[in-house]
Design a protein around this motif. Structure first.
Motif, short mmCIF file in Angstrom:
data_model
loop_
_atom_site.label_atom_id
_atom_site.label_comp_id
_atom_site.label_asym_id
_atom_site.label_seq_id
_atom_site.Cartn_x
_atom_site.Cartn_y
_atom_site.Cartn_z
N GLY A 106 48.09 38.07 34.27
CA GLY A 106 48.82 37.08 35.34
C GLY A 106 48.10 37.40 37.04
O GLY A 106 47.47 36.66 37.74
N LEU A 107 48.58 38.47 37.16
CA LEU A 107 48.71 39.25 38.15
C LEU A 107 46.75 39.15 38.55
O LEU A 107 46.44 38.84 40.40
N VAL A 108 46.65 40.75 37.59
CA VAL A 108 44.95 40.01 37.85
C VAL A 108 44.12 38.95 38.33
O VAL A 108 43.45 38.15 39.44
N GLU A 109 44.62 37.75 37.46
CA GLU A 109 43.78 36.87 37.26
C GLU A 109 43.80 35.63 38.71
O GLU A 109 43.28 34.82 38.52
N PHE A 110 45.14 35.50 38.73
CA PHE A 110 45.99 34.48 39.67
C PHE A 110 45.92 34.79 40.94
O PHE A 110 45.87 34.83 41.85
N ILE A 111 45.83 36.62 41.33
CA ILE A 111 46.78 37.21 42.79
C ILE A 111 44.90 38.13 43.13
O ILE A 111 44.37 38.09 43.87
N LEU A 112 45.30 38.93 41.77
CA LEU A 112 43.93 40.49 42.44
C LEU A 112 42.26 39.71 42.80
O LEU A 112 41.75 40.14 43.78
N ILE A 113 42.04 39.09 41.50
CA ILE A 113 40.45 38.18 41.10
C ILE A 113 40.43 36.71 43.22
O ILE A 113 39.32 37.30 43.44
N PRO A 114 41.76 36.46 43.03
CA PRO A 114 41.09 35.24 44.34
C PRO A 114 41.25 36.36 45.56
O PRO A 114 40.77 35.82 46.13
N THR A 115 42.07 36.82 45.36
CA THR A 115 41.91 37.68 46.66
C THR A 115 40.71 38.60 46.76
O THR A 115 40.17 38.71 48.26
N SER A 116 40.42 39.22 46.46
CA SER A 116 38.72 40.19 45.42
C SER A 116 38.10 39.09 46.40
O SER A 116 36.89 39.52 46.88
N GLU A 117 37.63 38.23 45.31
CA GLU A 117 37.03 37.35 45.75
C GLU A 117 36.16 37.24 47.58
O GLU A 117 35.41 36.40 47.84
N GLU A 118 37.33 36.46 48.34
CA GLU A 118 37.51 36.01 49.20
C GLU A 118 37.33 37.07 50.18
O GLU A 118 36.63 36.34 50.71
N TRP A 119 37.87 37.54 50.05
CA TRP A 119 37.47 39.11 51.22
C TRP A 119 35.90 39.28 50.70
O TRP A 119 35.60 39.21 51.57
N LEU A 120 35.63 39.33 49.67
CA LEU A 120 34.05 40.20 49.31
C LEU A 120 32.92 38.77 49.93
O LEU A 120 32.08 38.65 49.61
N LEU A 121 33.33 37.49 49.81
CA LEU A 121 32.40 36.17 50.22
C LEU A 121 33.04 36.47 51.89
O LEU A 121 31.19 36.23 52.64
N LYS A 122 33.82 37.02 52.95
CA LYS A 122 33.71 36.95 54.08
C LYS A 122 32.86 38.33 54.37
O LYS A 122 32.56 38.77 55.47
N THR A 123 33.07 39.72 53.42
CA THR A 123 32.79 40.67 54.24
C THR A 123 30.96 41.21 53.56
O THR A 123 30.37 41.96 54.07
N VAL A 124 30.31 40.91 52.51
CA VAL A 124 29.22 41.02 51.71
C VAL A 124 27.97 40.03 51.53
O VAL A 124 28.42 38.53 50.94
N PRO A 125 26.93 40.31 52.34
CA PRO A 125 25.83 39.18 52.82
C PRO A 125 25.97 39.05 51.46
O PRO A 125 26.06 40.13 50.74
N ASN A 126 25.13 37.98 50.15
CA ASN A 126 24.60 37.74 49.39
C ASN A 126 25.76 37.06 48.56
O ASN A 126 25.45 36.80 47.36
N TYR A 127 26.74 37.45 48.64
CA TYR A 127 28.20 37.56 47.22
C TYR A 127 28.09 35.98 46.91
O TYR A 127 28.03 35.94 45.99
N GLU A 128 28.70 35.08 47.46
CA GLU A 128 28.03 33.64 47.45
C GLU A 128 26.86 33.40 46.53
O GLU A 128 26.86 32.79 45.18
N LYS A 129 25.80 33.87 46.64
CA LYS A 129 25.28 33.41 45.19
C LYS A 129 24.87 34.08 44.31
O LYS A 129 24.63 33.81 43.15
N TYR A 130 25.28 35.38 44.38
CA TYR A 130 25.62 36.64 43.32
C TYR A 130 27.11 35.20 42.78
O TYR A 130 26.76 35.76 41.24
N ARG A 131 27.81 35.08 42.91
CA ARG A 131 29.17 34.44 42.47
C ARG A 131 28.85 33.37 41.60
O ARG A 131 28.87 33.49 40.98
N GLN A 132 27.24 32.52 42.48
CA GLN A 132 26.84 31.42 41.42
C GLN A 132 25.85 31.86 40.46
O GLN A 132 26.09 31.16 39.74
N ALA A 133 25.05 33.27 40.44
CA ALA A 133 24.89 33.52 39.48
C ALA A 133 25.39 34.38 37.91
O ALA A 133 24.81 34.39 37.27
N THR A 134 26.63 34.75 38.06
CA THR A 134 27.17 35.75 37.98
C THR A 134 28.76 35.39 36.77
O THR A 134 29.34 35.25 38.04
#
Length: 155
Positions: A106-134
């Motif tokens: 539950g910690l991984v699914e509902f806290i760690l992954i969403p927090t990681s995704e939020e940070w990656l969207l803000k800091t890594v260029p093209n992460y949204e495109k990667y997110r949509q494709a992967t």
């Protein structure tokens, strides 16, 4: 951070108990799942370290990361569910010892992954495109993910 440490200890309770008793065929299956999880994390770590040496500002979409945005978290889930399976099937009356493993999932699914995704969207260029494709967690070929998106009903 004390919470992840406490959850880690609770997650290990099934293995601590199980390996203090006689192991069964089910504990072997659970151990194989744990090994798969460990290998997923290991290969994801190796790939991530290689990638960071070469490209700090580019999305890692090689090896396991080509099929899953979070292969390390998937490995972690396998480790804890494999340990829980070993206990649950071997000694069903002690099912409650696996609650720590379920809390970690539950910690991984509902806290760690969403927090990681939020940070990656803000800091890594093209992460949204990667997110949509992967695929988010399960390592699925891109064609399966794209096909699943296009099979939605239209009314």
């Amino acid at each position: 951070m004390i919470l992840p440490t406490m959850l880690g200890y609770l997650g290990l309770l099934p293995l601590i108990y199980l390996f203090s008793k006689t192991a069964s065929a089910w504990s072997l299956i659970g151990s194989i799942i744990v090994l798969i999880g460990f290998l997923l994390e290991l290969f994801a770590d190796i790939s991530a370290h290689r990638h960071l040496k070469e490209n700090k500002d580019v999305v890692n979409n090689k090896r396991l990361w080509k099929y899953s945005r979070h292969p390390k978290y998937l490995g972690e889930i396998f480790i804890w569910l494999g340990s829980y399976l070993s206990l649950l099937v071997s000694v069903p009356k002690l099912w409650y010892l696996g609650l720590g493993a379920l809390l970690i999932v539950g910690l991984v699914e509902f806290i760690l992954i969403p927090t990681s995704e939020e940070w990656l969207l803000k800091t890594v260029p093209n992460y949204e495109k990667y997110r949509q494709a992967t695929s988010r967690l399960l390592p699925l070929p891109k064609a399966i993910k794209i096909k699943a998106k296009t099979n939605k009903r239209t009314n």
